[in-house]
Scaffold this motif. Structure first.
Motif, PDB file in Angstrom:
ATOM      1  N   MET A   1       0.843  -1.194   0.000  1.00 56.95           N
ATOM      2  CA  MET A   1       0.000   0.000   0.000  1.00 56.95           C
ATOM      3  C   MET A   1       0.878   1.244   0.000  1.00 56.95           C
ATOM      4  SD  MET A   1      -2.902   1.226   2.766  1.00 56.95           S
ATOM      5  CE  MET A   1      -3.958  -0.195   2.497  1.00 56.95           C
ATOM      6  N   LEU A   2       0.511   2.204  -0.825  1.00 52.80           N
ATOM      7  CA  LEU A   2       1.259   3.449  -0.928  1.00 52.80           C
ATOM      8  C   LEU A   2       0.588   4.530  -0.094  1.00 52.80           C
ATOM      9  CD1 LEU A   2       3.615   4.958  -2.320  1.00 52.80           C
ATOM     10  CD2 LEU A   2       2.000   5.558  -4.157  1.00 52.80           C
ATOM     11  N   ILE A   3       1.384   5.169   0.761  1.00 53.46           N
ATOM     12  CA  ILE A   3       0.865   6.210   1.644  1.00 53.46           C
ATOM     13  C   ILE A   3       1.616   7.514   1.414  1.00 53.46           C
ATOM     14  CG2 ILE A   3       0.601   6.963   4.049  1.00 53.46           C
ATOM     15  CD1 ILE A   3       0.240   4.068   4.846  1.00 53.46           C
ATOM     16  N   ILE A   4       0.862   8.578   1.138  1.00 54.99           N
ATOM     17  CA  ILE A   4       1.433   9.920   1.133  1.00 54.99           C
ATOM     18  C   ILE A   4       1.493  10.382   2.578  1.00 54.99           C
ATOM     19  CG2 ILE A   4       1.047  12.340   0.520  1.00 54.99           C
ATOM     20  CD1 ILE A   4      -0.365  11.301  -2.028  1.00 54.99           C
ATOM     21  N   GLY A   5       2.649  10.828   3.024  1.00 56.58           N
ATOM     22  CA  GLY A   5       2.784  11.273   4.402  1.00 56.58           C
ATOM     23  C   GLY A   5       3.314  12.685   4.496  1.00 56.58           C
ATOM     24  N   THR A   6       2.719  13.496   5.365  1.00 55.02           N
ATOM     25  CA  THR A   6       3.293  14.798   5.688  1.00 55.02           C
ATOM     26  C   THR A   6       3.824  14.710   7.115  1.00 55.02           C
ATOM     27  OG1 THR A   6       1.344  15.849   6.721  1.00 55.02           O
ATOM     28  CG2 THR A   6       1.455  15.864   4.301  1.00 55.02           C
ATOM     29  N   GLY A   7       4.869  15.463   7.405  1.00 57.97           N
ATOM     30  CA  GLY A   7       5.428  15.438   8.754  1.00 57.97           C
ATOM     31  C   GLY A   7       6.187  14.172   9.083  1.00 57.97           C
ATOM     32  N   LEU A   8       6.740  13.506   8.071  1.00 56.73           N
ATOM     33  CA  LEU A   8       7.418  12.223   8.297  1.00 56.73           C
ATOM     34  C   LEU A   8       8.813  12.362   8.888  1.00 56.73           C
ATOM     35  CD1 LEU A   8       6.349  10.191   5.132  1.00 56.73           C
ATOM     36  CD2 LEU A   8       5.397  10.074   7.445  1.00 56.73           C
ATOM     37  N   SER A   9       9.284  13.590   9.068  1.00 52.14           N
ATOM     38  CA  SER A   9      10.588  13.781   9.714  1.00 52.14           C
ATOM     39  C   SER A   9      10.436  14.247  11.160  1.00 52.14           C
ATOM     40  CB  SER A   9      11.427  14.801   8.933  1.00 52.14           C
ATOM     41  OG  SER A   9      10.766  16.054   8.897  1.00 52.14           O
ATOM     42  N   GLY A  10       9.211  14.385  11.623  1.00 50.63           N
ATOM     43  CA  GLY A  10       8.962  14.898  12.968  1.00 50.63           C
ATOM     44  C   GLY A  10       9.046  13.846  14.053  1.00 50.63           C
ATOM     45  N   LEU A  11       8.780  14.270  15.276  1.00 53.93           N
ATOM     46  CA  LEU A  11       8.842  13.404  16.451  1.00 53.93           C
ATOM     47  C   LEU A  11       7.990  12.151  16.282  1.00 53.93           C
ATOM     48  CD1 LEU A  11       9.568  13.108  19.583  1.00 53.93           C
ATOM     49  CD2 LEU A  11       7.363  14.187  20.006  1.00 53.93           C
ATOM     50  N   VAL A  12       6.762  12.322  15.841  1.00 50.33           N
ATOM     51  CA  VAL A  12       5.848  11.190  15.658  1.00 50.33           C
ATOM     52  C   VAL A  12       6.048  10.542  14.292  1.00 50.33           C
ATOM     53  CG1 VAL A  12       3.425  10.473  15.568  1.00 50.33           C
ATOM     54  CG2 VAL A  12       4.154  12.170  17.251  1.00 50.33           C
ATOM     55  N   GLY A  13       6.051  11.371  13.245  1.00 50.56           N
ATOM     56  CA  GLY A  13       6.071  10.849  11.894  1.00 50.56           C
ATOM     57  C   GLY A  13       7.279  10.003  11.557  1.00 50.56           C
ATOM     58  N   SER A  14       8.454  10.405  12.024  1.00 53.55           N
ATOM     59  CA  SER A  14       9.664   9.636  11.696  1.00 53.55           C
ATOM     60  C   SER A  14       9.620   8.249  12.326  1.00 53.55           C
ATOM     61  CB  SER A  14      10.917  10.391  12.144  1.00 53.55           C
ATOM     62  OG  SER A  14      10.912  10.612  13.543  1.00 53.55           O
ATOM     63  N   ARG A  15       9.057   8.143  13.515  1.00 52.22           N
ATOM     64  CA  ARG A  15       8.939   6.836  14.175  1.00 52.22           C
ATOM     65  C   ARG A  15       7.851   5.988  13.518  1.00 52.22           C
ATOM     66  NH1 ARG A  15      11.719   2.855  16.455  1.00 52.22           N
ATOM     67  NH2 ARG A  15      10.715   1.900  18.258  1.00 52.22           N
ATOM     68  N   VAL A  16       6.760   6.623  13.121  1.00 54.71           N
ATOM     69  CA  VAL A  16       5.700   5.900  12.406  1.00 54.71           C
ATOM     70  C   VAL A  16       6.267   5.282  11.136  1.00 54.71           C
ATOM     71  CG1 VAL A  16       3.554   6.191  11.092  1.00 54.71           C
ATOM     72  CG2 VAL A  16       3.777   7.262  13.339  1.00 54.71           C
ATOM     73  N   ARG A  17       7.010   6.087  10.399  1.00 51.10           N
ATOM     74  CA  ARG A  17       7.598   5.593   9.151  1.00 51.10           C
ATOM     75  C   ARG A  17       8.582   4.457   9.419  1.00 51.10           C
ATOM     76  NH1 ARG A  17      10.449   9.594   4.692  1.00 51.10           N
ATOM     77  NH2 ARG A  17      10.350   8.161   2.924  1.00 51.10           N
ATOM     78  N   GLU A  18       9.377   4.608  10.461  1.00 49.34           N
ATOM     79  CA  GLU A  18      10.378   3.591  10.814  1.00 49.34           C
ATOM     80  C   GLU A  18       9.718   2.265  11.163  1.00 49.34           C
ATOM     81  OE1 GLU A  18      13.585   3.040  14.459  1.00 49.34           O
ATOM     82  OE2 GLU A  18      13.065   5.065  13.811  1.00 49.34           O
ATOM     83  N   LEU A  19       8.665   2.328  11.974  1.00 54.10           N
ATOM     84  CA  LEU A  19       8.023   1.106  12.455  1.00 54.10           C
ATOM     85  C   LEU A  19       7.128   0.435  11.414  1.00 54.10           C
ATOM     86  CD1 LEU A  19       7.069   2.204  16.087  1.00 54.10           C
ATOM     87  CD2 LEU A  19       8.809   0.531  15.426  1.00 54.10           C
ATOM     88  N   LEU A  20       6.616   1.220  10.480  1.00 54.60           N
ATOM     89  CA  LEU A  20       5.658   0.667   9.509  1.00 54.60           C
ATOM     90  C   LEU A  20       6.248   0.494   8.113  1.00 54.60           C
ATOM     91  CD1 LEU A  20       2.397   2.602  10.497  1.00 54.60           C
ATOM     92  CD2 LEU A  20       3.388   0.540  11.510  1.00 54.60           C
ATOM     93  N   ALA A  21       7.567   0.688   7.991  1.00 52.09           N
ATOM     94  CA  ALA A  21       8.215   0.616   6.676  1.00 52.09           C
ATOM     95  C   ALA A  21       8.066  -0.750   6.021  1.00 52.09           C
ATOM     96  CB  ALA A  21       9.689   0.983   6.809  1.00 52.09           C
ATOM     97  N   ASP A  22       7.909  -1.808   6.826  1.00 50.63           N
ATOM     98  CA  ASP A  22       7.765  -3.147   6.250  1.00 50.63           C
ATOM     99  C   ASP A  22       6.341  -3.432   5.790  1.00 50.63           C
ATOM    100  OD1 ASP A  22       6.854  -3.094   8.882  1.00 50.63           O
ATOM    101  OD2 ASP A  22       7.225  -5.228   9.196  1.00 50.63           O
ATOM    102  N   LYS A  23       5.404  -2.558   6.187  1.00 48.86           N
ATOM    103  CA  LYS A  23       3.991  -2.761   5.826  1.00 48.86           C
ATOM    104  C   LYS A  23       3.542  -1.849   4.698  1.00 48.86           C
ATOM    105  CE  LYS A  23       2.367  -4.194  10.451  1.00 48.86           C
ATOM    106  NZ  LYS A  23       3.631  -4.103  11.198  1.00 48.86           N
ATOM    107  N   PHE A  24       4.104  -0.628   4.653  1.00 52.07           N
ATOM    108  CA  PHE A  24       3.634   0.374   3.698  1.00 52.07           C
ATOM    109  C   PHE A  24       4.810   1.069   3.010  1.00 52.07           C
ATOM    110  CE2 PHE A  24       0.742   0.491   7.460  1.00 52.07           C
ATOM    111  CZ  PHE A  24      -0.346  -0.137   6.870  1.00 52.07           C
ATOM    112  N   ASP A  25       4.553   1.564   1.803  1.00 56.47           N
ATOM    113  CA  ASP A  25       5.510   2.425   1.116  1.00 56.47           C
ATOM    114  C   ASP A  25       5.087   3.872   1.357  1.00 56.47           C
ATOM    115  OD1 ASP A  25       7.110   0.409  -0.019  1.00 56.47           O
ATOM    116  OD2 ASP A  25       5.652   0.114  -1.630  1.00 56.47           O
TER     117      ASP A  25
END
Length: 292
Positions: A1-25
């Motif tokens: 699944m492809l997800i457009i993300g805003t705020g992916l370098s922030g406190l929350v967003g960077s961790r979300v991306r890190e933890l969910l990288a194996d599930k979503f692009d």
């Protein structure tokens, strides 16, 4: 699944991306990638290139509450432009391209005067008392009226084990213990600290469900900052005797900005989806293990 993300370098967003990288692009829509969400033309061009994205996860926000207060009432100010206009632009494009929008909001949409023992629920009507909270509530309204399929996920006092760019409340307290600079902690305020890892996994459930509505993605413990500092001391082995009592009431008088006293948010609705939101002690113990 492809997800457009805003705020992916922030406190929350960077961790979300890190933890969910194996599930979503993830596709990063940020100033780092040349995309200003307040610029509708630039944003529309970016959306047009990623029409195959299923979900838009909107985390970007102006979150400095003190700086926001200095901009109160200014619709040309950065706080209003990012939080309201940026969200309006994103929501309208989600509606146009039929993409599911998950909009991240905040406990600060409430006034902090709730006397319910169970905390604020998703059915309670927001009533912000300062500019940051007001712009975030206006952003929620932009999402609701956009015509997009959406979910609003409110978070509160997020914290994580490691993030160099910004200290969260929990790591500020830890730093205070380590440097012997811990400020008096409020005994007359209630907050709902939330482990960012739990937010990430809760978002997975919302992404997969694509259900419309509002959810509180918050921790399972509501307590005063004083009690928070005591629990941090117990888990991390600091001297509890170094935690001094202070009051939000006195602090608010000195700073002149309205402050919410009771920001206890109920997470019962998200728990009903089978999502785990840790107690504070569980989260702190997990955080400690991640630091070693």
């Amino acid at each position: 699944m492809l997800i457009i993300g805003t705020g992916l370098s922030g406190l929350v967003g960077s961790r979300v991306r890190e933890l969910l990288a194996d599930k979503f692009d993830f596709v990063d829509f940020s100033l780092d990638t040349g995309i200003d969400i307040t610029n509708q033309a630039v944003l529309k061009d970016a959306f047009s290139k990623h029409q195959k994205a299923d979900v838009v996860l909107h985390l970007t926000a102006f979150t400095d509450v003190d700086k926001a207060w200095k901009q109160r009432g200014d619709k040309e100010g950065l706080c209003y432009q990012v939080n309201v206009i940026g969200t309006r632009n994103i929501a309208q494009l989600c509606a146009q391209y039929k993409q599911y929008l998950i909009h991240i909001s905040t406990d600060f949409v409430f006034d902090g005067r709730n006397s319910s023992s169970g905390g604020y629920t998703e059915e309670d009507v927001p009533y912000p008392i300062e500019w940051y909270g007001e712009t975030k509530y206006l952003a929620e309204k932009e999402v609701e009226k956009s015509g997009a399929k959406y979910c609003i996920a409110r978070i509160a006092f997020p914290f994580r084990a490691k993030f160099d760019n910004k200290l969260d409340l929990v790591r500020k307290i830890i730093k205070g213990f380590q440097e012997n600079s811990l400020a008096p902690m409020f005994v007359d305020q209630i907050v709902t600290p939330t482990f960012v890892d739990d937010i990430a996994f809760a978002l997975t459930s919302l992404i997969n469900r694509t259900g419309q509505g509002i959810y509180h993605l918050v921790g399972s413990t509501a307590l005063s900052p004083y009690e928070l500092a005591i629990q941090i001391a117990e888990v991390f082995g600091f001297d509890k005797g170094r935690v001094k009592k202070g009051t939000l009431e006195e602090y608010a008088k000195k700073t002149g900005r309205p402050r919410q006293k009771n920001l206890f948010l109920s997470n019962k609705k998200i728990l009903q989806l089978g999502v785990e939101m840790k107690t504070l002690k569980e989260a702190l113990e997990t955080m400690r293990s991640q630091l070693h």
